[in-house]
Design a protein around this motif. Structure first.
Motif, short mmCIF file in Angstrom:
data_model
loop_
_atom_site.label_atom_id
_atom_site.label_comp_id
_atom_site.label_asym_id
_atom_site.label_seq_id
_atom_site.Cartn_x
_atom_site.Cartn_y
_atom_site.Cartn_z
N GLY A 26 -13.48 -7.04 8.20
CA GLY A 26 -13.17 -5.67 8.59
C GLY A 26 -14.44 -4.88 8.82
O GLY A 26 -15.56 -5.40 8.78
N SER A 27 -14.27 -3.57 9.05
CA SER A 27 -15.44 -2.73 9.31
C SER A 27 -16.32 -2.58 8.07
O SER A 27 -17.53 -2.35 8.19
CB SER A 27 -15.00 -1.36 9.81
N ASP A 28 -15.74 -2.69 6.87
CA ASP A 28 -16.53 -2.57 5.64
C ASP A 28 -17.57 -3.68 5.53
O ASP A 28 -18.61 -3.50 4.88
CB ASP A 28 -15.62 -2.62 4.41
N ALA A 29 -17.30 -4.82 6.14
CA ALA A 29 -18.20 -5.96 6.01
C ALA A 29 -19.57 -5.69 6.64
O ALA A 29 -20.55 -6.37 6.32
CB ALA A 29 -17.58 -7.20 6.65
N ARG A 30 -19.67 -4.68 7.51
CA ARG A 30 -20.98 -4.32 8.08
C ARG A 30 -21.99 -3.96 7.00
O ARG A 30 -23.20 -4.12 7.17
CB ARG A 30 -20.83 -3.14 9.04
N PHE A 31 -21.49 -3.41 5.88
CA PHE A 31 -22.37 -2.92 4.83
C PHE A 31 -22.25 -3.72 3.54
O PHE A 31 -22.67 -3.25 2.48
CB PHE A 31 -22.08 -1.44 4.57
N ASP A 32 -21.69 -4.91 3.63
CA ASP A 32 -21.53 -5.73 2.45
C ASP A 32 -22.05 -7.15 2.66
O ASP A 32 -21.51 -8.10 2.12
CB ASP A 32 -20.05 -5.78 2.06
N PRO A 33 -23.12 -7.33 3.46
CA PRO A 33 -23.61 -8.70 3.66
C PRO A 33 -24.51 -9.13 2.50
O PRO A 33 -25.06 -8.31 1.78
CB PRO A 33 -24.44 -8.58 4.95
N THR A 34 -24.61 -10.42 2.32
CA THR A 34 -25.66 -11.01 1.49
C THR A 34 -26.50 -11.88 2.42
O THR A 34 -25.97 -12.79 3.06
CB THR A 34 -25.07 -11.86 0.35
#
Length: 476
Positions: free
Chosen positions: A145-153
């Motif tokens: 989703g769009s949240d994944a843009r700011f949740d990478p490792t």
């Protein structure tokens, strides 16, 4: 000031608010209000009983588990498998923005746009007795989703998708309980985990609002890869120790520098007849990138060379929750960040009030004051890949504010409509409308306007931002 001197520091974001390690982070979707996952490691009495996995009653985990043991069949360890799925979509309405952005936000940065924030799925097993006082569990979780843009490792699928909607692994760890040293033993997590600092978590139901407070977005560790231990000193006190690769980074070429980082602190649980819980936690270590600085289209990367191995970053968090009565809870979270490399200090306090009006409706209020001494931390990562590029030492577009003291007040409700949920056998729906006012308390004007490559410091916007937000969540 040139862009190379004001690069925002990218390795900060929100985390789960549980003060101790949670090995089976599943959310009770039928709880009176949205809360982080229970701590499956806290009660050693359940783990030392070798018969705990032999009864069907012990396998009645959180409602919504997609796996169901067959009646009358002898139960094995794998009958305790837990599967969950959560879907969240929402809109952040800001009629006055001239940038199509909501400044100071990661996940809800897109103004006036209906967004699929997350589809999050997990496969886990609570820590369960395997004999002689030992326990074993695990958790694997991914998000799209769009949240994944700011949740990478970095190094774990980061950059594989580059649009508004991306995917990331959010948890991949194995969990152990050992009956060592203390009556309640020691718990260990090994792998990729949420950080432990902060008050608001990434999963939709691990926070009371659709939008995040500044501290959870920007100044506490987000994801970590390493090994964390919880030593249960007694019934009420846990000692937490951990070593990791850093905020949202991994190892080797996917690491930010060659030095280890770690967490140290204490959690105090169920004091004053169960009314009070709090933690004192810190995360320490060099967090800068030791690669060379790069430039492209006028933008710069965050690499500073080998000096990054020596410059420390310090995160501190004091979180306390007090139950006034069965219906009302207050929470206060104080957070602090000092970065030797960025020469920045960021600190603030967030307070929460929750009132369970009835089993289907909770009123929530949140107030926050946060100071960014240089303006280099609270930033808008303005492209779909800016945050990932910042983590991996690539040039990226952004804009920031001048040194600012931010204030924010949010009120809203968490509504679980019975007229819908009583007719839905698969999962439960939750709606969360909110009204939020953000304001610069020292006269800067960072809101509702975008920066440019020539001038990424915004001070020609507005001093406040009034916006109206709502999300809808289906969780099973």
């Amino acid at each position: 000031m040139t862009a190379s001197l004001i690069l925002p520091y990218a390795a900060h974001a929100q985390t789960v608010s549980s003060p101790a390690l949670a090995t089976a982070p599943v959310v009770n979707i039928n709880a009176p209000k949205a809360t982080p996952a229970p701590d499956a490691l806290a009660d050693n009495d359940k783990l030392v009983d070798d018969d705990v996995a032999e009864t069907e009653e012990s396998l009645k985990v959180v409602q919504g588990n997609i796996f169901h043991p067959k009646a009358g069949k002898p139960l094995s360890y794998w009958d305790g498998l837990v599967g969950h799925l959560t879907v969240e979509a929402g809109i952040a309405g800001n009629p006055w923005t001239r940038s199509a952005r909501n400044f100071g936000q990661f996940y809800v940065d897109r103004a006036n746009t209906v967004t699929l924030n997350q589809i999050m799925g997990s496969l886990s097993h609570p820590v369960t007795s395997i004999g002689d006082g030992y326990g074993f569990g695990f958790n694997f979780e991914v998000m799209y989703g769009s949240d994944a843009r700011f949740d990478p490792t970095a190094g774990m699928g980061s950059g594989s998708l580059t649009g508004l909607y991306q995917w990331v692994p959010t948890q991949a760890h194995v969990d152990f309980h050992m009956p060592w040293l203390f009556k309640r033993g020691i718990d260990v997590q090994l792998g990729q985990m949420y950080g432990l600092l902060g008050s608001e978590g990434t999963p939709a139901l691990a926070r009371p609002f659709y939008t995040f407070n500044y501290a959870s977005d920007y100044i506490v560790p987000f994801q970590v890869i390493g090994i964390y231990t919880t030593l249960h000193l007694n019934k009420h006190v846990d000692w937490i120790l951990g070593i990791d690769a850093g905020n949202s980074t991994s190892f080797g070429n996917a690491g930010n520098n060659s030095r280890p980082k770690g967490t140290f602190g204490f959690a105090f649980n169920d004091l004053m007849d169960g009314k009070l819980s709090f933690h004192l936690l810190g995360h320490f270590g060099p967090q800068g990138n030791n690669g060379d600085s790069r430039a492209a289209a006028g933008w710069y990367s965050v690499g500073v060379g080998k000096i990054a191995n020596e410059k420390m970053q310090y995160n501190g968090d004091i979180l306390a929750t007090y139950k006034l009565n069965k219906k009302m809870t207050i929470t206060v979270d104080g957070t602090y960040l000092h970065d030797d490399l960025a020469r920045d200090d960021v600190y603030g306090v967030t307070s929460y009030f929750a009132y369970d009006i009835n089993p289907n409706l909770t009123f929530n209020a949140r107030g926050e004051i946060l100071r960014d001494n240089t303006g280099g931390t609270i930033a808008e990562y303005s492209s779909f890949t800016s945050f990932t590029k910042a983590l991996t030492n690539q040039p990226y577009p952004y804009y920031v504010a001048a040194p600012t003291t931010f204030g924010a007040l949010t009120v809203g409700v968490t509504y679980r409509p019975e007229f819908i949920n009583k007719h839905v056998s698969f999962g439960q729906f939750t709606f969360r409308p909110e009204v939020r006012l953000d304001k610069s308390l020292n006269g800067t004007r960072p809101f509702n306007q975008a920066g440019t490559v020539a001038n990424p410091v915004v001070n020609n916007g507005t001093s406040n931002m009034l916006w109206f937000n709502a999300d809808a969540i289906w969780a099973f």
